[in-house]
Design an enzyme around this catalytic site. Sequence first.
Site, PDB file in Angstrom:
ATOM      1  NE  ARG A  19      -2.206  -2.013   3.062  1.00 17.09           N
ATOM      2  CZ  ARG A  19      -2.758  -2.308   4.259  1.00 17.09           C
ATOM      3  NH1 ARG A  19      -3.708  -1.571   4.823  1.00 17.09           N
ATOM      4  NH2 ARG A  19      -2.061  -2.845   5.093  1.00 17.09           N
ATOM      5  CE  LYS A  26       5.450  -1.575   5.909  1.00 20.29           C
ATOM      6  NZ  LYS A  26       3.768  -1.761   6.469  1.00 20.29           N
TER       7      LYS A  26
HETATM    8  C1  UD1 Z   1       0.902  -7.825  12.125  1.00 23.59           C
HETATM    9  C2  UD1 Z   1       0.374  -8.950  13.065  1.00 23.59           C
HETATM   10  C3  UD1 Z   1      -0.824  -8.354  13.875  1.00 23.59           C
HETATM   11  C4  UD1 Z   1      -0.763  -7.039  14.477  1.00 23.59           C
HETATM   12  C5  UD1 Z   1       0.009  -6.067  13.242  1.00 23.59           C
HETATM   13  C6  UD1 Z   1       0.668  -5.003  13.924  1.00 23.59           C
HETATM   14  C7  UD1 Z   1       0.957 -11.339  12.455  1.00 23.59           C
HETATM   15  C8  UD1 Z   1       0.156 -12.558  11.666  1.00 23.59           C
HETATM   16  N1  UD1 Z   1      -0.179 -10.219  12.514  1.00 23.59           N
HETATM   17  O1  UD1 Z   1      -0.149  -7.798  11.114  1.00 23.59           O
HETATM   18  O2  UD1 Z   1      -1.425  -9.282  14.704  1.00 23.59           O
HETATM   19  O3  UD1 Z   1      -1.731  -6.596  14.872  1.00 23.59           O
HETATM   20  O4  UD1 Z   1       1.133  -6.783  12.707  1.00 23.59           O
HETATM   21  O5  UD1 Z   1       1.034  -3.840  13.286  1.00 23.59           O
HETATM   22  O6  UD1 Z   1       1.780 -11.246  12.716  1.00 23.59           O
HETATM   23  N2  UD1 Z   1       6.892  -9.900   7.173  1.00 23.59           N
HETATM   24  C9  UD1 Z   1       7.835 -10.782   6.993  1.00 23.59           C
HETATM   25  N3  UD1 Z   1       7.745 -11.531   6.240  1.00 23.59           N
HETATM   26  C10 UD1 Z   1       6.507 -11.931   5.997  1.00 23.59           C
HETATM   27  C11 UD1 Z   1       5.405 -11.316   6.463  1.00 23.59           C
HETATM   28  C12 UD1 Z   1       5.587 -10.294   7.047  1.00 23.59           C
HETATM   29  O7  UD1 Z   1       8.954 -10.147   7.092  1.00 23.59           O
HETATM   30  O8  UD1 Z   1       6.344 -13.230   5.468  1.00 23.59           O
HETATM   31  C13 UD1 Z   1       7.118  -8.396   7.983  1.00 23.59           C
HETATM   32  C14 UD1 Z   1       6.604  -7.311   7.263  1.00 23.59           C
HETATM   33  O9  UD1 Z   1       7.536  -6.587   6.477  1.00 23.59           O
HETATM   34  C15 UD1 Z   1       6.257  -6.498   8.499  1.00 23.59           C
HETATM   35  C16 UD1 Z   1       6.037  -7.122   9.482  1.00 23.59           C
HETATM   36  O10 UD1 Z   1       6.398  -8.362   9.096  1.00 23.59           O
HETATM   37  O11 UD1 Z   1       7.481  -5.600   8.693  1.00 23.59           O
HETATM   38  C17 UD1 Z   1       4.281  -7.367   9.743  1.00 23.59           C
HETATM   39  O12 UD1 Z   1       3.831  -7.670   8.636  1.00 23.59           O
HETATM   40  P1  UD1 Z   1       2.246  -7.056   8.262  1.00 23.59           P
HETATM   41  O13 UD1 Z   1       1.970  -7.765   6.751  1.00 23.59           O
HETATM   42  O14 UD1 Z   1       2.524  -5.759   8.168  1.00 23.59           O
HETATM   43  O15 UD1 Z   1       1.446  -7.679   9.460  1.00 23.59           O
HETATM   44  P2  UD1 Z   1       0.128  -7.230   9.730  1.00 23.59           P
HETATM   45  O16 UD1 Z   1      -1.099  -7.577   8.941  1.00 23.59           O
HETATM   46  O17 UD1 Z   1       0.096  -5.652   9.895  1.00 23.59           O
HETATM   47 MG    MG Z   2       1.555  -4.013   9.380  1.00 15.85          MG
END
Ligand code: UD1
Ligand code: MG
Length: 509
Positions: A19, A26
């Site tokens: 987004r 990001k």
């Molecule tokens: C996540 C949490 C959620 C919390 C929120 C707070 C999970 C499943 N959910 O959701 O409970 O309320 O953060 O902001 O953890 N990332 C990786 N690899 C991946 C997926 C994500 O490195 O495969 C990293 C992203 O770059 C990011 C972080 O993990 O920095 C969180 O990922 P994001 O997709 O933003 O999770 P949210 O849906 O926000």
């Molecule tokens: Mg997030």
Amino acid sequence: MPQPHLRTVVVLAAGEGKRMKSALPKVLHPLLGRTLLGHVLTAAAPLAADRTVVVVGHGAEEVRVHLTEIAPDATPVLQAQQLGTGHAVRIALEAVPEAAGTVVVINGDVPLLRAETVAALVAAHEGEGAAATVLAAEVPDPTGLDRIVRDAAGRLEQIVEERDATPAQRALREINAGIYAFDAVRLRDALGKLSTDNDQGEEYLTDVFGLLVSAGEPVGVHVAADHVETLGCNDRVELAGLRRLLRDRVNEAWMRTGVSILDPETTWIDVTATVERDAVIDQNTQLRGTTAVGAQAVVGPDVTLIDTVVGAAATVLRSHAVGAEVGAGASVGPYAYLRPAARLAEKSKVGTFVEVKNSEVGPGAKVPHLSYVGDATIGAKANIGAATIFVNYDGVNKHRTVVGEAAFIGCDTSLIAPVEVGAGAYVAAGSAISQDVPPGALGVTRAPQRSIEGWVARKRAGTVSAAAAERALAEGASAGGPVAREGEAIHGDAETVGRPSAAGDTATE
Ligand code: UD1
Ligand code: MG
């Protein structure tokens, strides 16, 4: 056998941040002096982890390069496919088999997180001997975030995805901030049991909590004192919101140390910049990078300083500076441009529409108006008249100009480098100086003036100028000075043309 690591930090930074709609990953977006990732690593730094692992994926190469600049000790670990936060932590731990004790996991997109808060989370976790502790926050609007579900006794039961939440759970305003402390052994064990049986087919790190609770392991919730610290950033509108919040936090902290910030809403100070007591920062001012403003200095309005040092009691008004040094009590602007290695000594002045690059302006020396100073050394108390140009570039090479102590350069002079004007020497206004002027001498290259009488009446007949001239002549006015007929040269006496007062008349203070 390597020593077990008692603390390991894992930062999750592999996501794309769709987004954001950006070519830049990001976590590399900047926010008042650091990238989002830089802020998170700074908050984790006081934990003094044995190892810091950063999970990279989208833009992995760029993130790696950035890490070598800001955190060369951190270990990037590639998560080639973003299969969820649980998967990301699993991969991170595979890269650090020595990790024992506490593993702190931080989402890479929570830049307002404070070191004190992470430290308090870890202290609570370690103090209670918990298997896992989540940082929670009470937020005004929990939309898009996972909820903390507690049992009747207030103990954590599970963390639920918003989309899986019951209406009652949705109404909860206590959310998971995405920052956790885990016991390494029990985390590894639980990560091995994660399923991808959910909406997105991902391994959710949050499911670790449900698994630990079912296994009867002690899990904790640490509530952040200020929910603002836990705000994530998913798009540029949210990023701008975080920027305003961080601006307010930074400004407030400086005001509490004794800095006057006249208009905090238009003052943007990077977290890396410093300001000393009794400095006054006027509106619409940005202090960026390693900028350091001294005590009682007055900066602004309308000033941008990047990696610039401003001495005590100096003033900088409506100006732009990059990599410059402004000495104590010096005065800059309005409308000055200081470029890298512009070094202004104490009580010097660089005034209106003046550009300075890679030059020293000596103590008490003045460059008040409309000048370019490049690759020069200007001695103490020298005066550089308006519209003086230091001609430093011959099209291939740059050359230096030296102006001695208390030298006086008349207005509209070109100093053609390499050239030196000696101490106490004068240069007549309008000169093009390409040879050294000895100390105390007058350098002058002006062509003698001639005035061609009646020229306007002949060549510009019918104009307002011609009419005005005709009236003046009728009244018997005369400007005096040497007069020539068209085509006739006048040979002036250099001593007269270049008399010091000729320079002095047109030079300015
Ligand atoms: C996540 C949490 C959620 C919390 C929120 C707070 C999970 C499943 N959910 O959701 O409970 O309320 O953060 O902001 O953890 N990332 C990786 N690899 C991946 C997926 C994500 O490195 O495969 C990293 C992203 O770059 C990011 C972080 O993990 O920095 C969180 O990922 P994001 O997709 O933003 O999770 P949210 O849906 O926000
Ligand atoms: Mg997030």
